[in-house]
Design a protein around this motif. Sequence first.
Motif, PDB file in Angstrom:
ATOM      1  N   ALA A  52       0.832  -1.212   0.000  1.00 52.68           N
ATOM      2  CA  ALA A  52       0.000   0.000   0.000  1.00 52.68           C
ATOM      3  C   ALA A  52       0.864   1.260   0.000  1.00 52.68           C
ATOM      4  CB  ALA A  52      -0.922   0.010   1.220  1.00 52.68           C
ATOM      5  N   GLY A  53       2.128   1.120   0.391  1.00 52.63           N
ATOM      6  CA  GLY A  53       3.013   2.284   0.438  1.00 52.63           C
ATOM      7  C   GLY A  53       2.656   3.238   1.547  1.00 52.63           C
ATOM      8  N   ARG A  54       2.251   2.673   2.714  1.00 54.22           N
ATOM      9  CA  ARG A  54       1.871   3.552   3.818  1.00 54.22           C
ATOM     10  C   ARG A  54       2.035   2.864   5.160  1.00 54.22           C
ATOM     11  NH1 ARG A  54      -4.543   4.348   3.337  1.00 54.22           N
ATOM     12  NH2 ARG A  54      -5.110   2.820   4.887  1.00 54.22           N
ATOM     13  N   TYR A  55       2.035   3.680   6.194  1.00 53.61           N
ATOM     14  CA  TYR A  55       2.134   3.184   7.563  1.00 53.61           C
ATOM     15  C   TYR A  55       0.777   2.711   8.059  1.00 53.61           C
ATOM     16  CZ  TYR A  55       6.857   4.948   8.483  1.00 53.61           C
ATOM     17  OH  TYR A  55       8.207   5.155   8.475  1.00 53.61           O
ATOM     18  N   GLU A  56       0.816   1.869   9.102  1.00 50.93           N
ATOM     19  CA  GLU A  56      -0.403   1.526   9.824  1.00 50.93           C
ATOM     20  C   GLU A  56      -0.890   2.794  10.515  1.00 50.93           C
ATOM     21  OE1 GLU A  56       0.811  -1.344  12.716  1.00 50.93           O
ATOM     22  OE2 GLU A  56       1.027  -2.952  11.258  1.00 50.93           O
ATOM     23  N   ALA A  57      -2.138   2.805  10.918  1.00 53.68           N
ATOM     24  CA  ALA A  57      -2.709   3.979  11.587  1.00 53.68           C
ATOM     25  C   ALA A  57      -1.873   4.336  12.812  1.00 53.68           C
ATOM     26  CB  ALA A  57      -4.146   3.698  11.996  1.00 53.68           C
ATOM     27  N   GLY A  58      -1.538   5.606  12.936  1.00 52.11           N
ATOM     28  CA  GLY A  58      -0.798   6.098  14.087  1.00 52.11           C
ATOM     29  C   GLY A  58       0.720   6.014  13.951  1.00 52.11           C
ATOM     30  N   TRP A  59       1.215   5.416  12.898  1.00 56.68           N
ATOM     31  CA  TRP A  59       2.659   5.286  12.721  1.00 56.68           C
ATOM     32  C   TRP A  59       3.139   6.195  11.599  1.00 56.68           C
ATOM     33  CZ3 TRP A  59       6.134   2.846  15.744  1.00 56.68           C
ATOM     34  CH2 TRP A  59       5.603   2.038  16.750  1.00 56.68           C
ATOM     35  N   THR A  60       4.285   6.845  11.812  1.00 56.34           N
ATOM     36  CA  THR A  60       4.886   7.742  10.825  1.00 56.34           C
ATOM     37  C   THR A  60       6.412   7.665  10.963  1.00 56.34           C
ATOM     38  OG1 THR A  60       4.939   9.603  12.358  1.00 56.34           O
ATOM     39  CG2 THR A  60       2.958   9.404  10.967  1.00 56.34           C
TER      40      THR A  60
ATOM     41  N   LYS B   5       9.031   4.647  -1.081  1.00 48.99           N
ATOM     42  CA  LYS B   5       8.427   5.942  -0.732  1.00 48.99           C
ATOM     43  C   LYS B   5       6.996   5.752  -0.261  1.00 48.99           C
ATOM     44  CE  LYS B   5      11.216   8.767  -3.732  1.00 48.99           C
ATOM     45  NZ  LYS B   5      11.280   9.941  -4.534  1.00 48.99           N
ATOM     46  N   ILE B   6       6.530   6.714   0.518  1.00 49.19           N
ATOM     47  CA  ILE B   6       5.137   6.699   0.962  1.00 49.19           C
ATOM     48  C   ILE B   6       4.278   7.057  -0.243  1.00 49.19           C
ATOM     49  CG2 ILE B   6       3.431   7.811   2.444  1.00 49.19           C
ATOM     50  CD1 ILE B   6       5.645   8.176   4.519  1.00 49.19           C
ATOM     51  N   ARG B   7       3.338   6.186  -0.567  1.00 49.04           N
ATOM     52  CA  ARG B   7       2.481   6.416  -1.736  1.00 49.04           C
ATOM     53  C   ARG B   7       1.054   6.769  -1.332  1.00 49.04           C
ATOM     54  NH1 ARG B   7       5.085   1.595  -2.843  1.00 49.04           N
ATOM     55  NH2 ARG B   7       3.169   0.434  -2.618  1.00 49.04           N
ATOM     56  N   SER B   8       0.722   6.582  -0.078  1.00 42.14           N
ATOM     57  CA  SER B   8      -0.635   6.847   0.366  1.00 42.14           C
ATOM     58  C   SER B   8      -0.582   7.520   1.729  1.00 42.14           C
ATOM     59  CB  SER B   8      -1.406   5.529   0.451  1.00 42.14           C
ATOM     60  OG  SER B   8      -2.715   5.768   0.886  1.00 42.14           O
ATOM     61  N   PHE B   9      -1.421   8.508   1.912  1.00 43.94           N
ATOM     62  CA  PHE B   9      -1.463   9.241   3.174  1.00 43.94           C
ATOM     63  C   PHE B   9      -2.843   9.090   3.792  1.00 43.94           C
ATOM     64  CE2 PHE B   9       1.678  11.285   0.508  1.00 43.94           C
ATOM     65  CZ  PHE B   9       2.749  11.413   1.363  1.00 43.94           C
ATOM     66  N   ASP B  10      -2.881   8.841   5.112  1.00 42.28           N
ATOM     67  CA  ASP B  10      -4.154   8.686   5.810  1.00 42.28           C
ATOM     68  C   ASP B  10      -5.022   9.927   5.646  1.00 42.28           C
ATOM     69  OD1 ASP B  10      -3.428   6.157   6.648  1.00 42.28           O
ATOM     70  OD2 ASP B  10      -2.629   6.850   8.571  1.00 42.28           O
ATOM     71  N   ASP B  11      -4.442  11.101   5.762  1.00 38.15           N
ATOM     72  CA  ASP B  11      -5.208  12.339   5.616  1.00 38.15           C
ATOM     73  C   ASP B  11      -5.805  12.443   4.218  1.00 38.15           C
ATOM     74  OD1 ASP B  11      -4.467  12.969   8.168  1.00 38.15           O
ATOM     75  OD2 ASP B  11      -2.911  14.397   7.585  1.00 38.15           O
ATOM     76  N   LEU B  12      -5.028  12.067   3.220  1.00 36.73           N
ATOM     77  CA  LEU B  12      -5.506  12.115   1.843  1.00 36.73           C
ATOM     78  C   LEU B  12      -6.643  11.118   1.641  1.00 36.73           C
ATOM     79  CD1 LEU B  12      -5.150  13.363  -0.944  1.00 36.73           C
ATOM     80  CD2 LEU B  12      -3.454  11.608  -1.428  1.00 36.73           C
ATOM     81  N   ASP B  13      -6.505   9.911   2.194  1.00 32.83           N
ATOM     82  CA  ASP B  13      -7.569   8.918   2.092  1.00 32.83           C
ATOM     83  C   ASP B  13      -8.845   9.422   2.765  1.00 32.83           C
ATOM     84  OD1 ASP B  13      -5.829   7.268   0.739  1.00 32.83           O
ATOM     85  OD2 ASP B  13      -5.335   6.048   2.502  1.00 32.83           O
TER      86      ASP B  13
ATOM     87  N   ALA C  53     -12.450  10.113   0.961  1.00 37.62           N
ATOM     88  CA  ALA C  53     -13.717   9.552   1.450  1.00 37.62           C
ATOM     89  C   ALA C  53     -14.736  10.671   1.687  1.00 37.62           C
ATOM     90  CB  ALA C  53     -13.485   8.759   2.731  1.00 37.62           C
ATOM     91  N   GLU C  54     -14.274  11.767   2.271  1.00 38.80           N
ATOM     92  CA  GLU C  54     -15.162  12.900   2.526  1.00 38.80           C
ATOM     93  C   GLU C  54     -15.631  13.509   1.210  1.00 38.80           C
ATOM     94  OE1 GLU C  54     -15.095  17.123   4.954  1.00 38.80           O
ATOM     95  OE2 GLU C  54     -13.634  15.576   5.466  1.00 38.80           O
ATOM     96  N   ALA C  55     -14.748  13.584   0.216  1.00 39.57           N
ATOM     97  CA  ALA C  55     -15.120  14.112  -1.093  1.00 39.57           C
ATOM     98  C   ALA C  55     -16.185  13.218  -1.731  1.00 39.57           C
ATOM     99  CB  ALA C  55     -13.902  14.215  -1.999  1.00 39.57           C
ATOM    100  N   GLY C  56     -16.059  11.900  -1.584  1.00 36.64           N
ATOM    101  CA  GLY C  56     -17.077  10.975  -2.109  1.00 36.64           C
ATOM    102  C   GLY C  56     -18.423  11.205  -1.436  1.00 36.64           C
TER     103      GLY C  56
END
Length: 193
Positions: A121-129, A155-163, A167-170
């Motif tokens: 997924a190119g990202r951290y688990e929730a709460g990890w950075t 590299k980080i390919r996905s950001f929790d804030d962006l996700d 979702a909010e945009a949807g």
Amino acid sequence: MSRATLTCHEGEAYRITTLKSEGGAIERRFAALCGACNESTMLPERDLTIPPIAVRQKFGRIGWIVAERNARHNRCPNCQGTKRDKTTMAAPLKPVQPTGPTIAQMFQVGSQLDDHFDEKAGRYEAGWTDERISTELNIPRAFVAQVREEGPWGKIRSFDDLDALKAEAGTLKGMIADFEKRVIDAERKRVSA
């Protein structure tokens, strides 16, 4: 000029330079180079038999600081008292920071990344950075990012804030579609009435 005259100036932070004058005569002068900006100057002094302390004093009279042995500490009038001067003059030595992570740090970061970073997924688990790992291991965040990007994690390919924003945009798109449908229905009722 005797060899003894030149020898007394060996190892000094200035040098003796040979010049050819306009008339073709060869002249020798004392020359100094600024250790901060590389500006150079020459003394008009032609008597090369004077002792080194007198040479440094003569440079001082024209605004230069000429060190006793190390030319890196010479300063022209423009560089005296500047930040450049303060950092290069006899400042206490500070411990050198490593330019990259040590092998032990790389293993520690790799272990944390294995536990908390999803390579696919190119990202951290929730709460990890990167920041959290750097804080927990007490190493610079840049080292964590370097190990992650150069290792198999990438590299980080996905950001929790962006996700969350996606979702909010949807959700907002759905609300807008629902609102448009209500407006169209209200308009039809008004036209038919």
